[in-house]
Design a protein around this motif. Structure first.
Motif, PDB file in Angstrom:
ATOM      1  N   GLY A  50      63.421  47.351  29.359  1.00 56.44           N
ATOM      2  CA  GLY A  50      64.268  48.397  28.803  1.00 56.44           C
ATOM      3  C   GLY A  50      64.770  47.990  27.437  1.00 56.44           C
ATOM      4  N   THR A  51      65.683  48.801  26.934  1.00 55.20           N
ATOM      5  CA  THR A  51      66.275  48.501  25.627  1.00 55.20           C
ATOM      6  C   THR A  51      67.724  48.067  25.768  1.00 55.20           C
ATOM      7  N   GLY A  52      68.149  47.807  26.996  1.00 55.97           N
ATOM      8  CA  GLY A  52      69.504  47.344  27.244  1.00 55.97           C
ATOM      9  C   GLY A  52      70.437  48.481  27.599  1.00 55.97           C
ATOM     10  N   GLY A  53      71.684  48.141  27.820  1.00 49.52           N
ATOM     11  CA  GLY A  53      72.668  49.167  28.149  1.00 49.52           C
ATOM     12  C   GLY A  53      72.377  49.843  29.469  1.00 49.52           C
ATOM     13  N   ASP A  54      72.713  51.113  29.526  1.00 51.92           N
ATOM     14  CA  ASP A  54      72.553  51.865  30.763  1.00 51.92           C
ATOM     15  C   ASP A  54      71.308  52.744  30.765  1.00 51.92           C
ATOM     16  N   GLY A  55      70.387  52.527  29.837  1.00 52.00           N
ATOM     17  CA  GLY A  55      69.196  53.368  29.749  1.00 52.00           C
ATOM     18  C   GLY A  55      68.221  53.133  30.882  1.00 52.00           C
ATOM     19  N   ALA A  56      67.280  54.040  31.002  1.00 49.22           N
ATOM     20  CA  ALA A  56      66.239  53.931  32.020  1.00 49.22           C
ATOM     21  C   ALA A  56      65.373  52.700  31.758  1.00 49.22           C
ATOM     22  N   MET A  57      64.805  52.171  32.828  1.00 53.03           N
ATOM     23  CA  MET A  57      63.946  51.004  32.730  1.00 53.03           C
ATOM     24  C   MET A  57      62.577  51.304  33.329  1.00 53.03           C
TER      25      MET A  57
END
Length: 124
Positions: free
Chosen positions: A41-48
């Protein structure tokens, strides 16, 4: 809404090399994992996106109609992701191009045959 999507692999080492190189183009990296599963992912709370050795230990296979679509943000990045995937050994499943007035996309199959789409969509 989507937390993560999981796709299978038959060779974790090769899959990691592929996705490390590919997702690095858009700032993605391996965020966590264990021996049989890795989350990107790109970090944070984003989708993985997770790649895994199937839990039931049966051979990996691709679902007909299943595809992971990765929002590239713009046409230039769609083209870069497509080129990088091909460089890393992915097979072509649809060169970059406009599919409809609001959608520009490219399609590949990863090393295990999983279908990926890189796209830019203009809505609203």
């Amino acid at each position: 809404m989507i937390g993560y999507t999981t796709i299978g692999t038959s060779d974790m080492e090769k899959a990691c090399a592929f996705y490390d190189g590919l997702l690095g183009v858009i700032g993605g990296s391996q965020l966590m994992g264990m021996d049989r599963i890795k989350f990107y992912g790109t970090g944070g709370d984003g989708a993985m996106l997770a790649i895994c050795i199937p839990y039931d230990e049966k051979p990996q296979n691709c679902g007909n109609g299943n595809m992971v679509a990765i929002n590239a943000g713009d046409r230039e990045t769609v083209d870069k992701l497509y080129a990088k995937a091909r460089e890393l050994g992915a097979s072509d499943d649809g060169e970059p191009g406009e599919r409809m007035p609001v959608f520009y996309g490219a399609y590949v199959r990863d090393l295990d045959g999983n279908k990926l789409c890189f796209y830019e969509m203009k809505t609203g």
